[in-house]
Scaffold this active site. Sequence first.
Site, mmCIF file in Angstrom:
data_model
loop_
_atom_site.group_PDB
_atom_site.id
_atom_site.type_symbol
_atom_site.label_atom_id
_atom_site.label_comp_id
_atom_site.label_asym_id
_atom_site.label_seq_id
_atom_site.Cartn_x
_atom_site.Cartn_y
_atom_site.Cartn_z
ATOM 1 N N SER A 346 0.698 -1.188 0.082
ATOM 2 C CA SER A 346 0.007 0.004 -0.019
ATOM 3 C C SER A 346 0.816 1.372 -0.022
ATOM 4 C CB SER A 346 -0.839 -0.108 1.245
ATOM 5 O OG SER A 346 -2.054 0.937 1.095
ATOM 6 N N HIS A 461 -8.029 -5.340 -0.558
ATOM 7 C CA HIS A 461 -6.606 -4.728 -0.250
ATOM 8 C C HIS A 461 -5.824 -5.629 0.471
ATOM 9 C CE1 HIS A 461 -4.076 -1.373 -0.476
ATOM 10 N NE2 HIS A 461 -3.928 -1.176 1.171
#
Length: 496
Positions: A346, A461
């Site tokens: 991320s 994610h």
Amino acid sequence: MRLLKRGQSVDQAVEVFAGEQADVSVSGFTLRDADGVVQAVLLNRGLNFYESETWLLREDGSKVQLPLPLKGGISGLVDGQLVVTTDQDWTAPSGQVFKTGDVLAYDLKAWLADPTVPAQLVIRPGEREAVEAVRVTRNTLVVALYENVRGSVYVYRPNPAGEWARTRLDLPQNVTVGLGSASDQDDRIFVSVAGYLNPSSLYLADAATGELSLAKSLPAKFDTTGMTVEQFEARSADGTLIPYFVVHREAMPLDGSNPTLLYGYGGFQSSLLPSYSATVGKLWLERGGVYVVANTRGGGEFGPRWHQAAQQENRQRAHEDFQAVAQDLITRGITSQPHLGIMGGSQGGLFMGAMLTQRPDLINAAVIQVPLFDMLRFHKLLAGASWIGEYGNPDIPEQRVWIEAYSPYQKLAAGQPYPEVFIHTSTKDDRVHPGHARKAAARLEALGYPVLFYENTDGGHAAGANLRETARRLALEYTYLSRRLMTRPDRDQTQD
């Protein structure tokens, strides 16, 4: 926000507050005393990712904005004292000046009647300290305080003079601590404890007496015999000392031969604290690898100032911090370029991209997980607009200059000593768009570099929707790292 009374339907609820189109959020909450009686109804307006306003909803339906710092907020009510944190230097209506990271308290009734009444300073963290979490029990304020990235838990109680006395819970040392659910009926609170070599444990603490009982503990998942944890510091480009943890076998030779995995994140005030990872232990440490965690600026290890030092126009500082740790590992002889790999996801994927494009000479492997990569378009994709407070806005010319200076996608170039990287993402990532990872892999291929790319169709994610998918991703990562870093530099890796 609407006020819904018992027996009403939602369409009968009266609107009491509304945010603006550009706001991030609107929410409401109540402050209750030790007997559960509501002392105030409050409304929160999230202006952006870090700043918010707090409003008081009066009984007659009128509203008034409370004089509180935009960065920070209310943590709870203890014995009539309103506990407030500030993530910015702030001058109160009383004229008192508070520093970033301070915890303060007001007599709630007196303050609501007159916002210029002085506040009591409860905590002012030192330069290498940070308040990680605050919880309120029936009669106490419980604080997770980190001292040079090592966790401790303190209990604060106000006395009649308005001062706050504190005691420390007798927990294990050199670990991460976390505060869980706190009772508003008594002073019990759950406290979690973990370390790189210590399995996660959950304690039930009585904040009033200091009594601790071990409620649960995960079993050990790897053999820690002969392993140790050390902490070192690297000097970044601007002279700032950046701490980092090294987990290794006590008999580790300092000849640059150790396969070493360096992990980083460096953003959003998220602290990388000691934690127990069965996969790191089993798939890397047990097999002779060294695991390193860099506590760079951008994180929250030393409070909001540590984070803010690498926000927006100063983002490059965090990248330089990470690079300094990599260089320090080599300088100390812990590892060398053929045996050094990096990993992050991320925002940490952005970290990996910056290392790849700025200092590829230091590394021989990079695991780039669900990354941000094209920083000139991050705000156009999925949740990206909410991160403008962290990075800046590429649509504003002067801010675009900062961002373009480090954006990995734009910095990829031919003729560089990039190692073969492993990039992975998820088709269903609803936070960081998979387009970042896809574009990174495509650009590398177009420039003639070998690249490994994996896209899981599920999982959001986390890049894995279930344990089987997560296990597959981990196996891919550590197989790649083993082949890149655990082979001899003079050995042809294509034969592995």
